[in-house]
Design a protein around this motif. Structure first.
Motif, PDB file in Angstrom:
ATOM      1  N   LEU A  20       0.906  -1.092  -0.048  1.00 39.38           N
ATOM      2  CA  LEU A  20       0.143  -0.251   0.010  1.00 39.38           C
ATOM      3  C   LEU A  20       0.805   1.307   0.049  1.00 39.38           C
ATOM      4  N   GLY A  21       2.099   1.229   0.630  1.00 40.49           N
ATOM      5  CA  GLY A  21       2.819   2.442   0.630  1.00 40.49           C
ATOM      6  C   GLY A  21       3.609   2.682  -0.805  1.00 40.49           C
ATOM      7  N   ALA A  22       3.798   1.603  -1.509  1.00 42.38           N
ATOM      8  CA  ALA A  22       4.295   1.489  -2.791  1.00 42.38           C
ATOM      9  C   ALA A  22       3.115   2.326  -3.711  1.00 42.38           C
ATOM     10  N   GLY A  23       1.819   1.775  -3.497  1.00 45.91           N
ATOM     11  CA  GLY A  23       1.015   2.433  -4.117  1.00 45.91           C
ATOM     12  C   GLY A  23       0.612   4.104  -3.828  1.00 45.91           C
ATOM     13  N   PHE A  24       0.764   4.387  -2.824  1.00 44.95           N
ATOM     14  CA  PHE A  24       0.801   5.538  -2.192  1.00 44.95           C
ATOM     15  C   PHE A  24       1.740   6.330  -2.905  1.00 44.95           C
ATOM     16  N   CYS A  25       2.895   6.024  -3.073  1.00 44.29           N
ATOM     17  CA  CYS A  25       4.106   6.343  -3.874  1.00 44.29           C
ATOM     18  C   CYS A  25       3.844   6.594  -5.329  1.00 44.29           C
ATOM     19  N   TRP A  26       3.297   5.592  -5.827  1.00 44.26           N
ATOM     20  CA  TRP A  26       2.818   5.664  -7.159  1.00 44.26           C
ATOM     21  C   TRP A  26       2.055   6.873  -7.541  1.00 44.26           C
ATOM     22  N   ALA A  27       0.822   7.018  -6.479  1.00 39.90           N
ATOM     23  CA  ALA A  27       0.078   8.099  -6.746  1.00 39.90           C
ATOM     24  C   ALA A  27       0.770   9.376  -6.731  1.00 39.90           C
ATOM     25  N   LEU A  28       1.652   9.602  -5.842  1.00 42.99           N
ATOM     26  CA  LEU A  28       2.734  10.750  -5.735  1.00 42.99           C
ATOM     27  C   LEU A  28       3.291  10.874  -6.856  1.00 42.99           C
ATOM     28  N   TYR A  29       3.895   9.883  -7.468  1.00 37.67           N
ATOM     29  CA  TYR A  29       4.831   9.872  -8.510  1.00 37.67           C
ATOM     30  C   TYR A  29       4.095  10.270 -10.036  1.00 37.67           C
ATOM     31  N   ILE A  30       2.629   9.870  -9.933  1.00 36.95           N
ATOM     32  CA  ILE A  30       1.600  10.406 -10.960  1.00 36.95           C
ATOM     33  C   ILE A  30       1.518  11.951 -10.925  1.00 36.95           C
ATOM     34  N   TYR A  31       1.313  12.318  -9.535  1.00 36.58           N
ATOM     35  CA  TYR A  31       0.558  13.666  -9.114  1.00 36.58           C
ATOM     36  C   TYR A  31       2.024  14.726  -9.548  1.00 36.58           C
ATOM     37  N   PHE A  32       3.081  14.377  -9.011  1.00 38.01           N
ATOM     38  CA  PHE A  32       4.484  15.140  -9.420  1.00 38.01           C
ATOM     39  C   PHE A  32       5.082  15.020 -10.865  1.00 38.01           C
TER      40      PHE A  32
END
Length: 286
Positions: free
Chosen positions: A142-154
């Motif tokens: 889930l942490g990797a998924g959260f970072c994936w969302a941040l990766y898309i956002y930034f």
């Protein structure tokens, strides 16, 4: 469509290959080596040396956040792979970008996709009686998924800086530089052992170069709806790869949970496609 299928297969094969490498090298070292080789391959593929003159105009804050999210996403996902079946790890990680998309919906009727996503996640939790699920693995995925969302956002912010897809080269290169000292401190002997470099190079090609090149090609011919729908099949492809290559068997309940997550992703892809004004049939992805 064939390109998208081959892209997903290459990426999931890379995850299976990474799990094999974990028997001889720890996940941190595998991640660092993959980032290092991926930065070289992507830079050569995109000929990113052409943007050196633009570096002084870059908004480094967004780029560093983009790079940090990318590095943490890979690191946490590979550590999750040690503790979870491949299909479960990918399914839980997929919740990150799915959640980002769900936040963008505006109609109350779209709550159905939130419900499907929540059902899928709940059914994958260790309290459902799955012997092959660990809480630490769930948290990491889930942490990797959260970072994936941040990766898309930034990534959306960085790509507007007239860098185009060269931003990916910079992001991977910076992520490699950020994690390399940590990797050397953790296991310098393993990272500097050239016998593992060939495996790491193959992993970087499977996980980065091939999927990236095929996705770019596919985006020339697929609209956002088709692309989003095909991407939503990733958890199923991951589960099949884990079954065939790693002998990881999932229960019927776990398959149903992955189905719920994929259904939510497909539903939100359809909703966003018809909700957002289309500027063209193709698109870009980071």
């Amino acid at each position: 469509m064939l390109c998208m299928l081959v892209s997903m297969l290459a990426y999931q094969l890379s995850a299976s290959f990474a799990k094999y490498l974990f028997t001889v090298l720890d996940p941190t070292s595998v991640t660092v080596l993959r980032l290092c080789f991926a930065s070289i391959f992507v830079g050569l593929m995109l000929r990113s040396w052409r943007i050196f003159a633009k570096l002084k105009y870059i908004q480094w804050r967004n780029l560093l956040c983009y790079s940090f999210a990318l590095g943490c996403m890979n690191m946490m996902f590979y550590h999750a792979l040690v503790l979870l079946p491949q299909g479960i790890a990918v399914g839980l990680e997929f919740v990150g970008p799915l959640g980002l998309a769900l936040f963008a919906v505006q109609k109350k009727s779209d709550v159905i996709w939130v419900i499907f996503a929540m059902i899928g996640v709940v059914l994958l939790m260790p309290w459902s009686g799955h012997d092959n699920i660990s809480w630490l693995g769930v948290v990491l995925a889930l942490g990797a998924g959260f970072c994936w969302a941040l990766y898309i956002y930034f990534g959306q912010k960085v790509i507007r800086q007239n860098l185009g897809m060269h931003s990916l080269t910079l992001a991977i290169g910076l992520a490699a530089l950020i994690w390399l000292p940590i990797g050397l401190w953790n296991n310098a002997q393993g990272i500097l052992n050239v016998q593992y470099w060939g495996y790491a190079a193959a992993l970087a090609i499977l996980a980065t170069s091939i999927p990236y090149a095929l996705d770019l090609y596919a985006l020339k011919y697929l609209n956002r709806l088709s692309y989003g729908t095909f991407t939503s099949l990733s958890p199923a492809v991951a589960a099949l790869a884990g079954l065939l290559l790693l002998n990881e068997h999932l229960s019927i309940l776990q398959w149903f949970a992955l189905f719920c997550i994929m259904l939510a992703s497909i539903g939100i892809s359809i909703r966003n496609y018809y909700q957002v004004p289309k500027q063209g049939e193709g698109g870009e992805t980071t």
